[in-house]
Design a protein around this motif. Structure first.
Motif, PDB file in Angstrom:
ATOM      1  N   TYR A   1      -3.764  -0.996   1.511  1.00 45.32           N
ATOM      2  CA  TYR A   1      -2.584  -0.402   2.149  1.00 45.32           C
ATOM      3  C   TYR A   1      -1.412  -1.379   2.037  1.00 45.32           C
ATOM      4  O   TYR A   1      -1.589  -2.592   1.995  1.00 45.32           O
ATOM      5  CB  TYR A   1      -2.838  -0.180   3.639  1.00 45.32           C
ATOM      6  CG  TYR A   1      -3.664   1.027   3.952  1.00 45.32           C
ATOM      7  CD1 TYR A   1      -3.063   2.262   4.134  1.00 45.32           C
ATOM      8  CD2 TYR A   1      -5.041   0.931   4.105  1.00 45.32           C
ATOM      9  CE1 TYR A   1      -3.810   3.371   4.437  1.00 45.32           C
ATOM     10  CE2 TYR A   1      -5.800   2.045   4.412  1.00 45.32           C
ATOM     11  CZ  TYR A   1      -5.174   3.265   4.580  1.00 45.32           C
ATOM     12  OH  TYR A   1      -5.903   4.352   4.887  1.00 45.32           O
ATOM     13  N   THR A   2      -0.198  -0.828   2.015  1.00 40.96           N
ATOM     14  CA  THR A   2       0.936  -1.726   2.212  1.00 40.96           C
ATOM     15  C   THR A   2       1.146  -1.948   3.710  1.00 40.96           C
ATOM     16  O   THR A   2       1.332  -3.065   4.167  1.00 40.96           O
ATOM     17  CB  THR A   2       2.217  -1.136   1.600  1.00 40.96           C
ATOM     18  OG1 THR A   2       2.326   0.225   1.989  1.00 40.96           O
ATOM     19  CG2 THR A   2       2.168  -1.227   0.098  1.00 40.96           C
ATOM     20  N   ARG A   3       1.085  -0.843   4.459  1.00 42.69           N
ATOM     21  CA  ARG A   3       1.133  -0.967   5.929  1.00 42.69           C
ATOM     22  C   ARG A   3      -0.059  -0.196   6.473  1.00 42.69           C
ATOM     23  O   ARG A   3      -0.066   1.031   6.445  1.00 42.69           O
ATOM     24  CB  ARG A   3       2.429  -0.365   6.478  1.00 42.69           C
ATOM     25  CG  ARG A   3       3.683  -1.090   6.063  1.00 42.69           C
ATOM     26  CD  ARG A   3       4.905  -0.207   6.357  1.00 42.69           C
ATOM     27  NE  ARG A   3       6.142  -0.877   5.977  1.00 42.69           N
ATOM     28  CZ  ARG A   3       6.596  -0.911   4.714  1.00 42.69           C
ATOM     29  NH1 ARG A   3       5.946  -0.308   3.754  1.00 42.69           N
ATOM     30  NH2 ARG A   3       7.718  -1.545   4.441  1.00 42.69           N
ATOM     31  N   ARG A   4      -1.050  -0.900   6.933  1.00 41.28           N
ATOM     32  CA  ARG A   4      -2.230  -0.206   7.427  1.00 41.28           C
ATOM     33  C   ARG A   4      -1.981   0.258   8.859  1.00 41.28           C
ATOM     34  O   ARG A   4      -1.510  -0.532   9.676  1.00 41.28           O
ATOM     35  CB  ARG A   4      -3.441  -1.143   7.406  1.00 41.28           C
ATOM     36  CG  ARG A   4      -4.727  -0.414   7.754  1.00 41.28           C
ATOM     37  CD  ARG A   4      -5.858  -1.374   8.021  1.00 41.28           C
ATOM     38  NE  ARG A   4      -6.141  -2.218   6.889  1.00 41.28           N
ATOM     39  CZ  ARG A   4      -6.725  -3.405   6.988  1.00 41.28           C
ATOM     40  NH1 ARG A   4      -7.070  -3.874   8.160  1.00 41.28           N
ATOM     41  NH2 ARG A   4      -6.953  -4.118   5.923  1.00 41.28           N
TER      42      ARG A   4
END
Lengths: 320, 481, 216
Positions: free
Chosen positions: A56-59
């Protein structure tokens, strides 16, 4: 179909992609088995297919990759509402179960709700808004709405057709719409809605409601041509409550009895302790007869039920 | 070709064994060269039309086996009639049938050798060859019926990266070892016994190709005394090694059934019953083939009526053991008072597969009773017909054991039926094709009677023979040199 | 007549027998070794999309494994950290403009995931769960090796079934105190650790040995 299904490839759902898909890899492997020894010494490695891991880039904060998450939600079915827990694997809903803390579900669901998860993966499911058969992006849709709103006026030209939802939010929105555009026409139509139940409640003086059966308290259940355990509204709750009264855990417990009078086969009929098959036209007569019988033995119907019973009795021939 | 012939007078004088007074083992031309010539003739002459026809038909049948097996690998076990609950069908019946057939060879070559039964020498090569071909047929079934043949190596305890081993407590694994070892020992035994005869063929060879081919397989045999000494010792040791195998192989095959808990299978009588049945069917098969071969290749003076009669006696004995086992199964079912066991027996005799049971009884129990009569034992036609019946009966025995116990499970809801498909039949017919193809090649290219051993059984070979001056030839390979 | 088989051919059969025996044995041995993950998989060191160094982070800086692989205690996967995790430090603290970090910055700005190549890959029919191994007190180093010394991560252990089973049959040498699980330098043998004497261990570690323990 296959083409449509492709975006839902489970590998993608896991966030893992094969560079070479396994099948073709195995095919090549099988053919070059004899060369395997050579290729090992050349490349240093005969390995499983290379997999890519896409992090993910932002989980999302509470998401653990590979672990299911559960969301409480609700669905509407045959005029009733059922509380659900939906299991989600890495952002994909995979399983629907009943919410044990919801009074209309009590932890169970019916077949329709179980199957409803497939709706989400239906290839024919609309993914983008369509106007007059043309797919539009959401931004274009907003423009259209603005345009529509300015030309609406008092709503003379607008009619809404909605199904039998009972959502308070929807009702408040409709209320607002009516207030700003008083001439909007609103129609409700839903075959599965228990309209007779609502009308019946109106007859005994409780307008705008529909009956909920307290089966968990009933020792004797008489069912006249109604499939309350099968397909007609609130079946999950009804089945649970009905079954509770048949569970014997101590010697003092008793079981309820179910009497069914019906013209066709139904789930409720198959569960009946006593089932009487009657033509639909005779079910009313049966009821009138029963009332007469009860009255002659000094049993009175509950106060609220007296009026409709009398109404029913009046309409039926006295000879029976 | 001018050959030194034994004179007619001498011949008559030697007809009966001077010590035992029994009928002689050989009739007709009993000279060493005469024997060599008779045995080598089928190998050295142009193949007859009958042989060619037999070979072509056999290869065609084998081709059927190859095709049906290829389709099996492609499509899977579902092409057979096996189902749930009858998970074992013809494949296992055929396997046990062929393993049983293979027993006669080792019994004749090893056990009778140790008991010094001289009459075995005329038929042992033939029976041993039959053993090996039958083992090949038998092994083909477990190989193909595993379904995923590319994982077959998992039946062997090979070290691997998974750190797993086959289940050593399973009789199916014991089977793998038992039958493989049996096939291996039988082959070595057969080959070892054949070396002097291969040398004879090499020495008689006319073309260079034959000289080289037989020369390679003769392993440089020159017939020196040292060779003979080593050969005899090795042969004796192998015979001793092979003897327990006669008992062990079919005992272990019977464990496939007896170790399980199914009524009709779970009995202690199975091992001896299977071994007796194996010898029974094996001798029947040897008899079938021998009757044809001695007539086709004119070996009547080497494989005499006395040989056939002896085999008939063994068949009668083992047939009686089989009959006893059948009877004992019924008795135990009644005496044990186990309802499942008695149901299983009644179901065999009177259930849907009763026809198979009664074929088995008629062929295996009633038919061999005719061998009580000497005239029947000496009548080639009767011998042939009864041996065929026994072959059929013994195949049905395996079918009855496999299917009737499986098709009626403990729960009536799990009952089922079994019927073979075309591919089952093709696999059985095809395995006969494989068997006959190998056999045709054997009788065409190898000496089908153990020449050296037959010669060693002649009266002339006895140390005290020949006061009147019989043949002095001691070496079996003396002729061609 | 020319001699077809000169005397030396007498030696061929025994030599041939010996050779066949050797061929079978060595064939099994060769397959056993060269077709096993011990040979094919150990040392697998793919080129990653960016030169992230575990040696610098876990080794020199001494960061705990769980700082980035934070799902190891709660999930089956010890997930690869999100770009956000990298940016927590690298947005401001150190080397924000360095060239190797370009891929991370690009991922962050364009909201596109970094495509790592998977190093430790089990077959799909194996259900491995980091959580239970962590809870049993198996150290990271037991399976992943000295990651703190690897500039580029490579596979240190074969991850074959026999290798898994070796530990499942006797897990004791690989167990360590719960406080040392992510300590890659800790050696339970040298430290004289005995799991049976550890008061923090509530129950005995009994790894499954049946098939469905891992092949569900």
């Amino acid at each position: 179909m296959t083409k449509l299904m492709q975006p839902e490839d489970p590998k993608e759902a896991e966030g893992v992609l094969d560079e070479v898909d396994r099948r073709s890899f195995l095919g090549v492997m099988g053919a070059s088995m004899a060369l395997a020894g050579v290729s090992t010494s050349l490349t240093g490695c005969v390995r499983k297919p290379r997999e890519k891991v896409l992090a993910y880039t932002r989980r999302p904060e509470d998401l653990v990759p590979g672990e299911p998450r559960y969301f409480a939600t609700a669905a509407q079915l045959t005029g009733g509402v059922i509380g659900l827990l939906v299991e989600s694997q890495d952002g994909r809903p995979t399983k629907v179960e009943g919410n044990p803390r919801h009074p209309m579900s009590l932890g169970a669901t019916d077949a329709f709700t179980q199957a409803s998860v497939l709706d989400l993966y239906d290839p024919a499911r609309v993914k983008l808004p369509r106007v007059e058969g043309k797919v539009l992006p959401f931004s274009a849709l907003e423009e259209r709405f603005e345009h529509f709103k300015t030309n609406l006026g008092d709503g003379e030209a607008l009619a809404l057709l909605i199904d039998g939802q009972e959502s308070p939010t929807l009702f408040s929105l409709l209320y607002e719409l009516r207030r700003s555009h008083p001439k909007v026409k609103i129609y409700r139509h839903d075959n599965a809605c228990p309209r007779n139940g609502v009308a019946g409640a109106g007859q005994v003086g409780i307008r705008g409601t529909r009956p909920l059966y307290a089966l968990e308290r009933a020792d004797r259940v008489l069912c006249l041509d109604m499939d309350f355990l099968g397909v007609e509204g609130d079946v999950v709750r009804n089945a649970r409550h009905y079954a509770w009264r048949r569970r014997i855990t101590s010697e003092r417990d008793t079981m309820n009895r179910l009497y069914v009078v019906e013209p066709a086969f139904s789930v409720t009929g198959t569960n009946a302790d006593h089932r009487l098959r009657l033509a639909p036209s005779q079910v009313g007569e049966f009821l009138a007869d029963l009332i007469g019988h009860m009255a002659s033995r000094g049993v009175n119907a509950p106060a609220g039920a007296r009026r409709p019973l009398h109404a029913a009795g009046r309409r039926l021939p006295a000879s029976r | 070709m001018a050959t030194p012939r034994v004179s007619a007078v001498e011949h008559e004088a030697n007809l009966s064994d001077p010590l035992s007074g029994r009928a002689p083992l050989l009739l007709g031309d009993r000279s060493l060269h005469g024997i060599t010539k008779a045995v080598c003739r089928p190998v050295e002459c142009v193949p007859s039309r009958a042989w060619t026809l037999f070979f072509v038909v056999s290869v065609a049948m084998m081709g059927l086996y190859v095709l049906t097996t290829a389709y099996l690998f492609y499509e899977g076990i579902g092409i057979w009639g096996v189902n749930n609950p009858v998970n074992w069908g013809w494949a296992i019946s055929n396997f046990v049938f062929w393993v049983g057939i293979s027993h006669a060879g080792t019994l004749i070559s090893a056990v009778l050798y140790l008991f010094r039964q001289k009459w075995r020498t005329s038929i042992n090569r033939f029976a041993e060859a039959m053993t090996i071909f039958a083992v090949v047929c038998a092994l083909s079934y477990p190989t193909i019926h595993v379904g995923r043949v590319w994982l077959l190596h998992w039946v062997f305890p090979i070290p691997n990266q998974m750190g797993t081993w086959p289940n050593f407590r399973s009789p199916l694994l014991w089977d793998v070892f038992a039958v493989t070892i049996y096939g291996l020992v039988s082959f070595i035994f057969w080959y070892l016994g054949m070396i002097p005869d291969l040398a004879t063929l090499r020495d008689r060879a006319k073309t260079r190709a034959r000289k080289i081919t037989y020369g390679i397989f003769a392993l440089g045999w020159r017939g020196s005394t040292r060779h003979w000494k080593h050969y005899e010792r090795a042969y004796l040791l192998l015979a001793a090694l092979a003897t327990p195998l006669v008992l062990s192989v079919h005992s272990i095959v019977s464990f496939d059934f007896a170790i399980s808990q199914l009524p009709g299978w779970h009995t202690t009588i199975f091992p001896p019953y299977f071994v007796a049945g194996a010898v029974f069917s094996g001798f029947a098969m040897v008899l079938t083939l021998m009757v044809i071969a001695r007539w086709a290749f004119k070996f009547e003076h080497i494989v005499t009526i006395r040989h056939l009669e002896n085999m008939a006696k063994v068949i009668l004995l083992t047939g009686m053991i089989i009959a006893y086992a059948y009877g004992m199964e019924l008795f135990i079912a009644w005496y044990g008072q186990n309802p499942y066991e008695s149901f299983s027996c009644a179901n065999r005799a009177f259930g849907p597969y009763a026809w198979a049971y009664w074929i088995m009884i008629v062929c295996n129990v009633i038919a061999p009773q005719i061998f009580w009569f000497k005239r029947a034992r000496q009548n080639v036609v009767v011998l042939f017909v009864v041996s065929i019946l026994i072959n059929i009966g013994m195949w049905f025995e395996r079918f009855v054991i496999t299917v009737t116990s499986l098709h009626r499970d403990f729960l009536p809801s799990s009952w089922g039926d079994y019927s073979p498909t075309f591919f089952d039949v093709a696999a059985l017919v095809g395995s006969f094709g494989l068997f006959f193809t190998l056999f045709a090649l054997f009788i065409r290219y190898l000496p089908m009677v153990a020449m050296s051993e037959v010669k060693a059984g002649l009266p002339e070979a006895k140390p005290h023979h020949g006061a009147e001056g019989g043949s002095r030839e001691a070496s079996a390979t003396g002729e061609g040199a | 007549m020319a001699v077809i088989f000169p005397p030396w051919t007498n030696r061929v059969p025994p030599l041939l027998a010996l050779f066949s025996l050797g061929a079978v044995v060595s064939g099994v041995a060769l397959v056993w070794y060269y077709f096993s993950p011990q040979y094919t998989d150990v040392g697998f060191e793919p080129t990653q999309p960016m030169p992230f160094s575990h040696k610098a982070h876990a080794g020199e800086l001494g960061m705990d494994c769980r700082f980035c692989h934070n799902t190891v205690e709660q999930g089956a996967h010890a997930a690869i950290p999100s770009t956000e995790t990298c940016m927590t430090c690298h947005a401001s603290l150190s080397l924000p403009q360095s060239v190797p970090l370009a891929a991370v910055r690009m991922s962050w700005e364009m909201d596109k995931p970094i495509t790592w190549v998977r190093v430790h890959q089990l077959p799909d029919y194996v259900f491995f769960d980091h959580r239970v191994h962590f809870a049993a007190g198996v150290g990271c180093v037991s399976c992943h090796g000295r990651v703190d010394e690897m500039a580029v991560v490579s596979q240190a252990e074969p991850l074959s079934m026999a290798w898994c089973l070796a530990c499942h049959r006797d897990a004791t040498p690989n167990l360590r105190p719960f406080s040392k699980i992510t300590d890659l330098t800790y050696d339970p043998q040298n430290a004289g650790y005995d799991p049976n004497q550890d008061p923090k261990r509530k129950r005995k570690v009994e790894p499954p040995l049946h098939c469905s323990g891992c092949h569900r």
